[in-house]
Structures are given as structure tokens and as C-alpha cells.
Design a protein around this motif. Structure first.
Motif, PDB file in Angstrom:
ATOM      1  N   ALA A 191      39.220 -25.083 -20.391  1.00  0.00           N
ATOM      2  CA  ALA A 191      40.288 -24.320 -19.734  1.00  0.00           C
ATOM      3  C   ALA A 191      41.364 -25.252 -19.187  1.00  0.00           C
ATOM      4  O   ALA A 191      42.565 -24.952 -19.262  1.00  0.00           O
ATOM      5  CB  ALA A 191      39.707 -23.457 -18.616  1.00  0.00           C
ATOM      6  N   ALA A 192      40.935 -26.402 -18.660  1.00  0.00           N
ATOM      7  CA  ALA A 192      41.903 -27.370 -18.144  1.00  0.00           C
ATOM      8  C   ALA A 192      42.771 -27.915 -19.271  1.00  0.00           C
ATOM      9  O   ALA A 192      44.001 -28.042 -19.128  1.00  0.00           O
ATOM     10  CB  ALA A 192      41.168 -28.502 -17.431  1.00  0.00           C
ATOM     11  N   LEU A 193      42.137 -28.248 -20.391  1.00  0.00           N
ATOM     12  CA  LEU A 193      42.886 -28.748 -21.534  1.00  0.00           C
ATOM     13  C   LEU A 193      43.872 -27.698 -22.037  1.00  0.00           C
ATOM     14  O   LEU A 193      45.040 -28.003 -22.331  1.00  0.00           O
ATOM     15  CB  LEU A 193      41.918 -29.155 -22.648  1.00  0.00           C
ATOM     16  CG  LEU A 193      42.531 -29.567 -23.991  1.00  0.00           C
ATOM     17  CD1 LEU A 193      43.524 -30.708 -23.822  1.00  0.00           C
ATOM     18  CD2 LEU A 193      41.431 -29.948 -24.973  1.00  0.00           C
ATOM     19  N   GLU A 194      43.444 -26.446 -22.102  1.00  0.00           N
ATOM     20  CA  GLU A 194      44.347 -25.395 -22.568  1.00  0.00           C
ATOM     21  C   GLU A 194      45.530 -25.223 -21.617  1.00  0.00           C
ATOM     22  O   GLU A 194      46.656 -24.969 -22.061  1.00  0.00           O
ATOM     23  CB  GLU A 194      43.609 -24.072 -22.721  1.00  0.00           C
ATOM     24  CG  GLU A 194      44.522 -22.974 -23.239  1.00  0.00           C
ATOM     25  CD  GLU A 194      43.797 -21.730 -23.667  1.00  0.00           C
ATOM     26  OE1 GLU A 194      44.411 -20.927 -24.417  1.00  0.00           O
ATOM     27  OE2 GLU A 194      42.646 -21.543 -23.264  1.00  0.00           O
ATOM     28  N   ARG A 195      45.282 -25.370 -20.333  1.00  0.00           N
ATOM     29  CA  ARG A 195      46.376 -25.248 -19.371  1.00  0.00           C
ATOM     30  C   ARG A 195      47.443 -26.308 -19.643  1.00  0.00           C
ATOM     31  O   ARG A 195      48.647 -26.028 -19.570  1.00  0.00           O
ATOM     32  CB  ARG A 195      45.825 -25.394 -17.949  1.00  0.00           C
ATOM     33  CG  ARG A 195      46.874 -25.280 -16.858  1.00  0.00           C
ATOM     34  CD  ARG A 195      47.495 -23.908 -16.810  1.00  0.00           C
ATOM     35  NE  ARG A 195      48.469 -23.793 -15.728  1.00  0.00           N
ATOM     36  CZ  ARG A 195      49.419 -22.873 -15.671  1.00  0.00           C
ATOM     37  NH1 ARG A 195      49.543 -21.979 -16.641  1.00  0.00           N
ATOM     38  NH2 ARG A 195      50.254 -22.845 -14.651  1.00  0.00           N
ATOM     39  N   TYR A 196      47.000 -27.531 -19.977  1.00  0.00           N
ATOM     40  CA  TYR A 196      47.951 -28.585 -20.327  1.00  0.00           C
ATOM     41  C   TYR A 196      48.736 -28.212 -21.586  1.00  0.00           C
ATOM     42  O   TYR A 196      49.943 -28.474 -21.691  1.00  0.00           O
ATOM     43  CB  TYR A 196      47.211 -29.904 -20.567  1.00  0.00           C
ATOM     44  CG  TYR A 196      46.973 -30.720 -19.322  1.00  0.00           C
ATOM     45  CD1 TYR A 196      47.825 -31.761 -18.983  1.00  0.00           C
ATOM     46  CD2 TYR A 196      45.886 -30.464 -18.494  1.00  0.00           C
ATOM     47  CE1 TYR A 196      47.615 -32.524 -17.849  1.00  0.00           C
ATOM     48  CE2 TYR A 196      45.655 -31.213 -17.348  1.00  0.00           C
ATOM     49  CZ  TYR A 196      46.523 -32.245 -17.028  1.00  0.00           C
ATOM     50  OH  TYR A 196      46.305 -32.992 -15.889  1.00  0.00           O
ATOM     51  N   LEU A 197      48.058 -27.632 -22.566  1.00  0.00           N
ATOM     52  CA  LEU A 197      48.709 -27.300 -23.832  1.00  0.00           C
ATOM     53  C   LEU A 197      49.733 -26.175 -23.669  1.00  0.00           C
ATOM     54  O   LEU A 197      50.800 -26.201 -24.295  1.00  0.00           O
ATOM     55  CB  LEU A 197      47.658 -26.885 -24.866  1.00  0.00           C
ATOM     56  CG  LEU A 197      46.673 -27.950 -25.330  1.00  0.00           C
ATOM     57  CD1 LEU A 197      45.621 -27.348 -26.243  1.00  0.00           C
ATOM     58  CD2 LEU A 197      47.395 -29.090 -26.033  1.00  0.00           C
ATOM     59  N   MET A 198      49.417 -25.205 -22.848  1.00  0.00           N
ATOM     60  CA  MET A 198      50.269 -24.029 -22.751  1.00  0.00           C
ATOM     61  C   MET A 198      51.418 -24.185 -21.764  1.00  0.00           C
ATOM     62  O   MET A 198      52.416 -23.451 -21.841  1.00  0.00           O
ATOM     63  CB  MET A 198      49.430 -22.799 -22.359  1.00  0.00           C
ATOM     64  CG  MET A 198      48.852 -22.836 -20.970  1.00  0.00           C
ATOM     65  SD  MET A 198      47.685 -21.471 -20.652  1.00  0.00           S
ATOM     66  CE  MET A 198      48.767 -20.068 -20.806  1.00  0.00           C
TER      67      MET A 198
END
Length: 430
Positions: A191-198
Motif C-alpha cells: 500500500a505504501a509503494l502504491e501511494r508513491y506510484l499514484m
């Protein structure tokens, strides 16, 4: 077995005088080896050592495996081509056909095969170049405690500060994100990685690829869980980021199946193999790519030793000997339980944690000085075993997959005795 007071170090003067200070493993195992067979090494004094190191994972089928050796001797005796750059040879064709028939087709996998150069870091470097060329993006996401090689591109991916310091230049175009349970089991690192991506304000450029080991070998035998790995693969697909699996140390059966990711719902875009792919310790590496990613122009990535035909011969022999059925996988799974039980026996009285998959398992001690001391003590008693982790806090078991049960049990007994000697706490390893 080796004597308590090893004599082999007396013949090391030539190496001290002429070989570079950069040499490493020979400092941990200070003797001169002269022969090897299966899971046993012998030094010049005739002392035998059980090998729980297996060439850092390059000797999954043991030293001088008879089936592979006979194929190599026959090929060399017939004046088979040894060096051919990337020209077509009968040895290369036979390997390609065998790899397709024995490994790819039974797994319903469709990949083109690239020979990038002879070592693991060559496979990683070519994967990085390919991902960047395909996507037109420069950034790559790697993960904490990962290790991918010692050339500059691979080193930029690597987490270990000591290894990174050797570069002498800035290591760029990589974003390091937390691996699986790096922040604890309660933190959702996907979820943390996705937050960076989005989030366009996160400071992370959309990456060309994610690259990871499913089991971080040099990083301390850290395991990517099924849920984490499958979520990462889904995330990569959703954001059109290529997924690169570095299976250099934990592929070729080390975790049981041929590829370490086989038990999971993962279809990597690019796969890096080396170490045990030749089966004999001969330098060889592969970069597998989905066919639609095969966009290099002729000669755009090359190397003088990417056509090591002797390695093709032994690799073919290994595939035919061990991978036409599941017998080796079943042996790995049986022996994995033996190793885990022994490590748990050690851990119970030593404030230690056991983790791993298949025939790569480790035991991490709360006192980070213990693992190195155990490795040294084990060497005195006739066992070669290395440490892993950022502080060498993990004892890592990495024996040949083909090791005889008797040798495996004897090596585990030595490991238990060495732990007891270092910690002054008795260990009972059955």
C-alpha cells in the motif's frame, strides 16, 4: 574431517603476497583446497570439509557431479567448440531445445532467452537496460536488503551500504522501497509503494521495473510471502511496470521447484538466472524475457564470453539428469524439513529466529557477533558455512541439493556443536 587445529593455513603465503586484498571468502576459510566431490571439499593436507556453501549457490548438484562431468569430458575430448561469442553452435542449440522442452513448456512459459555474459550481474544489467529501453523510463524500484551484483547498475539496486561504498561514484536511477516485512508484519508495504506510484507529488518517477529476489539470500534469508509477492505482481501489472525476478541464487531448484516463484500466481516479465544454471560451476547467465519485450537490436548488448559452450553442455546434462521429473524437488522438500528442525533446535535456547525456503535457510541471532563466530568454529570442525545479512548476523545453510542424507545430518550436527562451543549453551540436534 578437519582437525580441531587446522594445518592448511601454512601454505597461504603465495596468496598473501600476490593476490589482491579484495579477496574475501578465503579469509573465512583459510586453507588451500585441492579436490572436491559432491558435498565434500578436501584440502592439501587431506582434511575433509562438508560443504554447506556450495559456491554461494553455484553448485546445486555438488562438486564434480559425475553425470555432468562425463558430458563435459566427452564434449572436450571431441574438440567441441568452447568459445564462440554468440555464434550458433550445436551445444547452444541443444541447450536451448532442452531448456524449452524440460523447463519452459511443462510450465506453460513462453520466454525468449538471452545470453548476456557469464555472470549474475551481467543478467541483471541486461534486464535493467531492456526494461528501460522497452518503457522509455529510467527509474527502477528495488527493495531493502536486496543484493543484485557488484557492477554499477546492479550495485545501485543493492541495499548493503558496505558494498555500495565500493562504487566510488553516485548510484542513481533507483528508488529503494521496503521489502515485505521490513517495517514489521503490521505495515502494508505494498500500500505504501502504491501511494508513491499514484501521488504525483511523491517524488518517485514512474519506474520502468520492480526488481526483487523472492528470497533475499545475501540480505539475510528474508522471505517474500505469498500475499506480498502476488500483490506486488498485481501492482506492477496495474501500473504497467515490468516485473523482474532475480532468481540467480534461489532459482534452479534451491527452494524446491526450478523457479522460486512457481508456487505463486506470478508471471515475471523478465527473469535473471546464473550461478547453478550451468550446474558445474562454469560461468553462465540467462536473461529470460517475454517475447514482446525482445526489442534489442543485434549487438546492442553483448559480451565476449556470452557463448560459453562448455557451460551449455553441463547445463544441458543437469536439466536432463534432474529436471525431467520431480524427484529432486521432492528431495529438496524432505531435506528442507530436516534442516529446519535442526535450526529450530539451535534457535530455541539462543534467542534466535529461523527462516528460509527449501535448501536455503538461515538462523538469525539477536547477538550479531555470534553467527561469524559459529562459522569460524564450524570451519575448525570440518564444516564450510557462511554468514549473511547486513551485519553478518545470519548463519546461512546452502548445501548442494543433491547432498547425501548422512552428510547433511553430520553437517547439521557440527553446526549444533559449533553453536554450543561459541555460546556455552548445549544444543541437541538429532
Amino acid at each position: 574431517m578437519a582437525s580441531q587445529q587446522l594445518n592448511g593455513s601454512k601454505n597461504l603465503d603465495t596468496f598473501d603476497r600476490l593476490e589482491s586484498n579484495v579477496r574475501g571468502y578465503c579469509r573465512s576459510f583459510p586453507t588451500v583446497f585441492s579436490s572436491a566431490r559432491g558435498a565434500t571439499l578436501v584440502n592439501e593436507e587431506g582434511e575433509e570439509f562438508i560443504d554447506f556453501f556450495a559456491g554461494a549457490g553455484a553448485l546445486s548438484y555438488g562438486h564434480n557431479n559425475p553425470a555432468l562431468k562425463s558430458a563435459l569430458i566427452e564434449y572436450l575430448a571431441g574438440d567441441g567448440v568452447v568459445h564462440a561469442l554468440d555464434m550458433s553452435t550445436s551445444a547452444k542449440r541443444t541447450f536451448l531445445q532442452t531448456f524449452d522442452e524440460v523447463i519452459l513448456r511443462p510450465r506453460d512459459m513462453s520466454y525468449k532467452i538471452m545470453f548476456p555474459g557469464p555472470t549474475g550481474t551481467n543478467a541483471v544489467e541486461s534486464a535493467l537496460k531492456l526494461a528501460r529501453k522497452v518503457t522509455g523510463r529510467h527509474n527502477v524500484v528495488s527493495f531493502t536488503n536486496g543484493f543484485h551484483g557488484m557492477t554499477l547498475g546492479s550495485l545501485a539496486l543493492t541495499g548493503n551500504s558496505g558494498k555500495r561504498a565500493g562504487a566510488g561514484v553516485p548510484l542513481n536511477n533507483v528508488t529503494h522501497m521496503p521489502f515485505c516485512d521490513f517495517l514489521g508484519t503490521e505495515t502494508d508495504t505494498i500500500a505504501a509503494l502504491e501511494r508513491y506510484l499514484m501521488d504525483s507529488s511523491s517524488g518517485m518517477d514512474l519506474p520502468a521495473a520492480f526488481i526483487l529476489e523472492t528470497v533475499q539470500a545475501e540480505g539475510g534469508v528474508n522471505i517474500g510471502t505469498r500475499g506480498w509477492l502476488e500483490a506486488l505482481a498485481e501492482l506492477a501489472n496495474r501500473y504497467k511496470v515490468l516485473l523482474i525476478i532475480d532468481d540467480i541464487q534461489v532459482g534452479c531448484g534451491r527452494t524446491g521447484p526450478f523457479f522460486s516463484f512457481e508456487p505463486f500466481s506470478i508471471q515475471p516479465d523478465i527473469i535473471c538466472l546464473s550461478k547453478s544454471i550451468s550446474g558445474y560451476g562454469l560461468p553462465m547467465a540467462l536473461t529470460l524475457m517475454k517475447p514482446e519485450l525482445d526489442v534489442f537490436s543485434p549487438g546492442e548488448h553483448n559480451g565476449t564470453f556470452r557463448g560459453h559452450n562448455a557451460a551449455f553442455v553441463t547445463a544441458t546434462a543437469a536439466l536432463r539428469e534432474y529436471w525431467q521429473d520431480d524427484e529432486l524437488t521432492r528431495k529438496v522438500n524432505r531435506n528442507a524439513r530436516t534442516v529446519r528442525d535442526a535450526l529450530l533446535d539451535i534457535a530455541v535456547d539462543h534467542d534466535a529466529v529461523v527462516r528460509g525456503r527449501g535448501m536455503i535457510q538461515g538462523i538469525e541471532f539477536a547477538d550479531h557477533s555470534i553467527a561469524s563466530a559459529i562459522s569460524k568454529e564450524a570451519f575448525k570442525r570440518g564444516l564450510i558455512i557462511e554468514t549473511a545479512g547486513p551485519n553478518d548476523e545470519v548463519i546461512k545453510t546452502l548445501p548442494p541439493l543433491t547432498i547425501a542424507d548422512e552428510l547433511l545430518n553430520r553437517g547439521l550436527k557440527i553446526l549444533g556443536e559449533s553453536t554450543a562451543a561459541v555460546t556455552n549453551v548445549p544444543v541437541c540436534v538429532n
